[in-house]
Design a protein around this motif. Structure first.
Motif, PDB file in Angstrom:
ATOM      1  N   GLN A 147      31.788  20.674 -92.630  1.00 57.98           N
ATOM      2  CA  GLN A 147      30.736  22.104 -92.324  1.00 57.98           C
ATOM      3  C   GLN A 147      30.201  22.645 -93.450  1.00 57.98           C
ATOM      4  OE1 GLN A 147      33.982  25.868 -91.786  1.00 57.98           O
ATOM      5  NE2 GLN A 147      33.207  24.962 -90.065  1.00 57.98           N
ATOM      6  N   LEU A 148      31.077  22.461 -94.735  1.00 60.36           N
ATOM      7  CA  LEU A 148      30.344  23.053 -95.838  1.00 60.36           C
ATOM      8  C   LEU A 148      29.107  22.452 -95.969  1.00 60.36           C
ATOM      9  CD1 LEU A 148      33.482  23.231 -98.130  1.00 60.36           C
ATOM     10  CD2 LEU A 148      32.496  25.226 -96.699  1.00 60.36           C
ATOM     11  N   VAL A 149      28.947  21.246 -95.975  1.00 62.78           N
ATOM     12  CA  VAL A 149      27.835  20.506 -96.272  1.00 62.78           C
ATOM     13  C   VAL A 149      26.616  21.029 -94.991  1.00 62.78           C
ATOM     14  CG1 VAL A 149      26.664  18.317 -95.951  1.00 62.78           C
ATOM     15  CG2 VAL A 149      28.663  18.299 -96.686  1.00 62.78           C
ATOM     16  N   LEU A 150      26.989  21.068 -94.060  1.00 64.14           N
ATOM     17  CA  LEU A 150      26.146  22.001 -93.057  1.00 64.14           C
ATOM     18  C   LEU A 150      25.671  22.944 -93.256  1.00 64.14           C
ATOM     19  CD1 LEU A 150      24.836  22.233 -89.937  1.00 64.14           C
ATOM     20  CD2 LEU A 150      26.915  23.012 -89.203  1.00 64.14           C
ATOM     21  N   LEU A 151      26.445  24.045 -93.576  1.00 67.46           N
ATOM     22  CA  LEU A 151      26.290  25.242 -94.436  1.00 67.46           C
ATOM     23  C   LEU A 151      25.377  25.240 -95.601  1.00 67.46           C
ATOM     24  CD1 LEU A 151      29.691  27.200 -93.846  1.00 67.46           C
ATOM     25  CD2 LEU A 151      27.774  27.336 -92.161  1.00 67.46           C
ATOM     26  N   ALA A 152      25.599  24.352 -96.455  1.00 65.66           N
ATOM     27  CA  ALA A 152      24.841  24.176 -97.596  1.00 65.66           C
ATOM     28  C   ALA A 152      23.499  23.692 -97.223  1.00 65.66           C
ATOM     29  CB  ALA A 152      25.432  23.118 -98.465  1.00 65.66           C
ATOM     30  N   ALA A 153      23.208  22.789 -96.304  1.00 65.97           N
ATOM     31  CA  ALA A 153      21.959  22.383 -95.843  1.00 65.97           C
ATOM     32  C   ALA A 153      21.204  23.454 -95.060  1.00 65.97           C
ATOM     33  CB  ALA A 153      22.071  21.219 -94.715  1.00 65.97           C
ATOM     34  N   LEU A 154      21.666  24.396 -94.423  1.00 64.99           N
ATOM     35  CA  LEU A 154      21.110  25.613 -93.849  1.00 64.99           C
ATOM     36  C   LEU A 154      20.710  26.492 -95.057  1.00 64.99           C
ATOM     37  CD1 LEU A 154      23.305  26.195 -90.853  1.00 64.99           C
ATOM     38  CD2 LEU A 154      21.152  24.908 -90.860  1.00 64.99           C
ATOM     39  N   ASP A 155      21.288  26.566 -96.078  1.00 63.54           N
ATOM     40  CA  ASP A 155      21.177  27.549 -97.273  1.00 63.54           C
ATOM     41  C   ASP A 155      20.090  26.819 -98.474  1.00 63.54           C
ATOM     42  OD1 ASP A 155      21.772  30.098 -97.717  1.00 63.54           O
ATOM     43  OD2 ASP A 155      23.186  29.461 -99.528  1.00 63.54           O
ATOM     44  N   ILE A 156      19.744  25.550 -98.187  1.00 63.29           N
ATOM     45  CA  ILE A 156      19.273  25.017 -99.390  1.00 63.29           C
ATOM     46  C   ILE A 156      17.964  24.673 -98.939  1.00 63.29           C
ATOM     47  CG2 ILE A 156      19.199  23.182-101.069  1.00 63.29           C
ATOM     48  CD1 ILE A 156      22.230  23.374-100.983  1.00 63.29           C
ATOM     49  N   LYS A 163      15.430  22.061 -85.786  1.00 65.16           N
ATOM     50  CA  LYS A 163      15.359  20.751 -84.789  1.00 65.16           C
ATOM     51  C   LYS A 163      16.735  19.967 -84.944  1.00 65.16           C
ATOM     52  CE  LYS A 163      12.579  17.072 -83.471  1.00 65.16           C
ATOM     53  NZ  LYS A 163      11.269  16.314 -83.768  1.00 65.16           N
ATOM     54  N   SER A 164      17.034  19.562 -85.967  1.00 65.42           N
ATOM     55  CA  SER A 164      18.228  18.482 -86.244  1.00 65.42           C
ATOM     56  C   SER A 164      19.265  18.920 -86.517  1.00 65.42           C
ATOM     57  CB  SER A 164      17.847  17.804 -87.724  1.00 65.42           C
ATOM     58  OG  SER A 164      16.542  17.293 -87.514  1.00 65.42           O
ATOM     59  N   ASP A 200      14.372  23.926 -97.418  1.00 60.37           N
ATOM     60  CA  ASP A 200      13.034  24.888 -97.230  1.00 60.37           C
ATOM     61  C   ASP A 200      12.586  24.655 -96.003  1.00 60.37           C
ATOM     62  OD1 ASP A 200      13.225  26.368 -99.694  1.00 60.37           O
ATOM     63  OD2 ASP A 200      11.757  25.246-100.847  1.00 60.37           O
ATOM     64  N   ASP A 201      12.525  23.513 -95.473  1.00 58.47           N
ATOM     65  CA  ASP A 201      11.813  23.053 -94.075  1.00 58.47           C
ATOM     66  C   ASP A 201      12.865  23.489 -93.017  1.00 58.47           C
ATOM     67  OD1 ASP A 201      10.616  22.028 -91.997  1.00 58.47           O
ATOM     68  OD2 ASP A 201      10.372  19.895 -92.940  1.00 58.47           O
ATOM     69  N   THR A 202      12.720  24.652 -92.642  1.00 59.08           N
ATOM     70  CA  THR A 202      13.695  25.280 -91.479  1.00 59.08           C
ATOM     71  C   THR A 202      13.276  24.686 -90.214  1.00 59.08           C
ATOM     72  OG1 THR A 202      12.098  27.257 -91.409  1.00 59.08           O
ATOM     73  CG2 THR A 202      14.200  27.658 -92.833  1.00 59.08           C
TER      74      THR A 202
END
Length: 663
Positions: free
Chosen positions: A414-423, A432-433, A425-427
């Motif tokens: 889940q740390l990867v998931l949270l990092a992806a949301l935090d890093i 969507k994904s 730019d293409d929200t």
């Protein structure tokens, strides 16, 4: 006698099927299930021993499970069922003709088949007797059946194990590669004394690399690594120089990986992972047991690049393996990859740093979902996210998308998931994904909300890195990629978080409207419900109606379970100890909720909730609302509150007096 039967008798073969029923063929033994005709003693021998009879480490260690896996993680403490050919029942004993009456041809059929089978067993017995150590194995099997029983006392088991040790002593190395003998030695290691385990381990010294590659004896190596702490380092030392090859071996891979992840100490782990550093690094590894960083310490840039190239080549062997899906999931591989990525930061030129990172990413980009479940693997994937280009990040999201829900439930993934949301730019891409799959339906959200790990992923959509839900250590861990994000991302952090929250809000509010009554009864889900009401965007009227429809009958003891939630909603936000005041949420209408709640329903929830209602009306209500509420607290009502002795009554009277004074 018919021609068919004559031919069958002459050729010693069973007759072909006819209209009266087909003779049953000899059954293939299924070693994963118990034979039907095992004796009661053999049945009890094949069962697991009692848990209190098992030697176990001081702490229970479990293998980390990849988020891409659909299979349960096996526990090597549960021995596989074993039956030798001697134990196999004769399928002919129950009737060879599938239940046909023993008359005429059927009786002759049965007699002929029985004789043929007896001859086969005699030949088989002769072959077994001619094999080396056949007498020893036969004797050991008899004792093994007794030692392996489930319903025996610890004293009885100890006696049987001692007897078993006396039989195999001095011959362990000769018989252990046999599938049945390997099970015998496993039982001896599992239930034996530390001295007996050490004796077995000493006899096998120098053979562990060979044993771990055998289909049967590999389990014995695993048990010795687990239970024999005295010889553990010596066993693992025999893998030195062969670790990468063993990881790629079908039989040895999981045993070596488990030894690294579950049982090895820091020095053993450093020794095992050292095989990934390549030939040049091996010359310096004996003097630098601190890992790749220690080997590269003080080296010039050219030497660094040569050693990093060697590490990359070793990792490429793993990533390009035909069974890479299994091997890539091992923690030891993730550790070597993370060391490689961290070492690239120390290269002098930016072009070199990008070149080495790019070469590794191109090799493993399709396998990143296999790594996120371990601490080092999660950190490595976050490193790729933070340092990568927009195209790289899109590829990573593509790999993670099929496994988002399982990633959200795994502590490291889940740390990867949270990092992806935090890093990223293409929200629109992340919404969507990564976001929509988590809030696709109220049922999906409710499934995540049932576990603390799943709730943390949902908090990451609404209130990322909030100290109420994320520990300081976890926040520091997530912040480790902030410096790289600031260099590679362009969008403002708060803007990105607002867009993620906006994408997640509809699904979360829908969950709140459907599961409000169920959530308030569970402290964990009640806190998530509170955050959804305070922080989510959009129209929450349906969720508010669901909250107000909850039965508010006071419990026999203590406040209503929903009292704290309603109190926080009335005050408009959480209390902050830092500022010693309530931090109100801009996305929540506290006075509107107070108007819908009303005095009578607030009173049902307790004195504290009613006191907060008075405070909210005093601060944000209209003059008419303040007068009406103040009038409802006449002298008789105030005396009744004072005399009740209810918890919070003093606070309620204080708020009522303040309300009356302002009218």
């Amino acid at each position: 006698m018919s021609a068919t039967m004559t031919k069958a008798s002459a050729s010693k073969k069973r007759s072909a099927p006819d209209d009266r029923g087909a003779p049953r063929k000899k059954q293939h033994l299924d070693h994963s299930a118990k034979p039907k005709n095992l004796t009661s003693k053999a049945k009890s021998a094949s069962a697991k021993p009692k848990s209190h009879d098992r030697p176990s480490p001081s702490t229970k260690k479990t293998r980390s499970k990849p988020v891409t896996s659909t299979e349960l993680v096996e526990d090597d403490d549960d021995e596989e069922e074993w039956t030798s050919e001697d134990d196999a029942g004769d399928p002919m004993d129950e009737g060879a003709n599938g239940g046909e009456d023993a008359t005429g041809e059927s009786a002759q059929n049965k007699q002929s088949a029985r004789e043929a089978h007896q001859q086969q067993r005699a030949v088989q017995a002769e072959r077994k007797a001619a094999k080396p150590h056949s007498a020893l194995l036969a004797e050991a099997k008899q004792v093994w059946r007794l030692a392996h029983q489930k319903n025996i006392t610890k004293t009885e088991r100890t006696q049987h194990v001692d007897q078993l040790m006396s039989i195999v002593r001095g011959h362990v190395q000769e018989v252990v590669l046999k599938h049945d003998a390997s099970r015998i030695i496993q039982t001896l290691v599992k239930h034996g004394s530390p001295a007996q385990r050490d004796e077995v381990a000493a006899e096998l010294k120098g053979k562990y690399k060979e044993l771990v590659q055998s289909r049967y004896s590999k389990f014995l190596v695993g048990k010795l690594v687990r239970y024999s702490s005295t010889h553990r380092s010596a066993i693992l030392a025999e893998f030195k120089g062969h670790v990468v090859r063993l990881l790629l071996h079908r039989e040895a891979s999981q045993i070596v990986a488990d030894a690294y992840e579950l049982w090895a100490n820091a020095a053993d782990r450093a020794m095992l992972v050292r095989d990934f550093y390549g030939k040049e690094a091996a010359l310096f590894s004996a003097q630098t047991p601190t890992g790749l960083k220690g080997i590269l310490n003080g080296a010039d840039d050219e030497k660094r690049k040569r050693i990093l190239t060697g590490v990359r080549e070793q990792l490429e062997l793993v990533f390009n393996n035909s069974e890479k899906g299994t091997v890539v999931s091992h923690s030891i591989v993730h550790h070597a990859l993370l060391e490689y990525l961290e070492a690239t930061h120390d290269l002098a030129k930016e072009d070199d740093r990008e070149k080495f990172r790019r070469e590794m990413f191109d090799v493993c980009q399709e396998l990143l979902a296999e790594m996120v479940h371990t601490k080092d693997g999660s950190r490595a994937v976050r490193e790729f996210l933070a340092e990568g280009t927009a195209k790289d990040r899109k590829q990573i999201v593509k790999c993670l998308k099929p496994h988002v829900e399982r990633i959200a439930k795994d502590e490291e993934a889940q740390l990867v998931l949270l990092a992806a949301l935090d890093i990223i730019d293409d929200t629109k891409l992340t919404a969507k994904s990564l976001v929509v799959p988590l809030v696709a339906s109220p049922e999906t959200v409710n499934t995540l909300a049932e576990s603390s790990t799943g709730r943390r992923s949902l908090y990451g959509l609404l209130v990322p890195r909030n100290t109420r839900h994320f520990t300081p250590a976890l926040i520091v861990n997530l912040a480790s990629t902030d410096a790289a994000r600031d260099r590679t991302s362009k969008k403002d952090v708060q803007t990105r978080r607002d867009e993620i929250r906006s994408a997640a809000s509809p699904g979360l509010v829908e969950w709140a409207a459907k599961y409000a009554a169920e959530a308030v009864a569970d402290p964990g889900r009640a806190l998530l419900l509170l955050e959804v009401m305070l922080e989510a965007d959009g129209d929450k009227s349906a969720a508010i109606d669901a909250l107000l429809a909850i039965p508010l009958d006071a419990p026999a003891e203590g406040p209503h379970p929903a009292a704290r939630l309603f109190k926080t909603l009335l005050q408009g936000g959480h209390f902050s100890r830092a500022s010693n005041s309530v931090v109100k949420s801009p996305r929540w209408d506290a006075i509107g909720f107070a108007r819908k709640l009303g005095r009578d329903r607030a009173r049902q929830l307790g004195a504290f909730v009613l006191a907060e209602l008075c405070e909210r009306v005093r601060e944000d209500g209209t003059d008419q609302e303040q007068r009406d509420l103040a009038i409802s607290f006449d002298k008789a009502e105030c005396k009744r509150i004072e005399a009740s002795g209810e918890k919070g009554s003093a606070v309620l009277l204080e708020k009522v007096m303040a309300l009356k004074a302002g009218v």
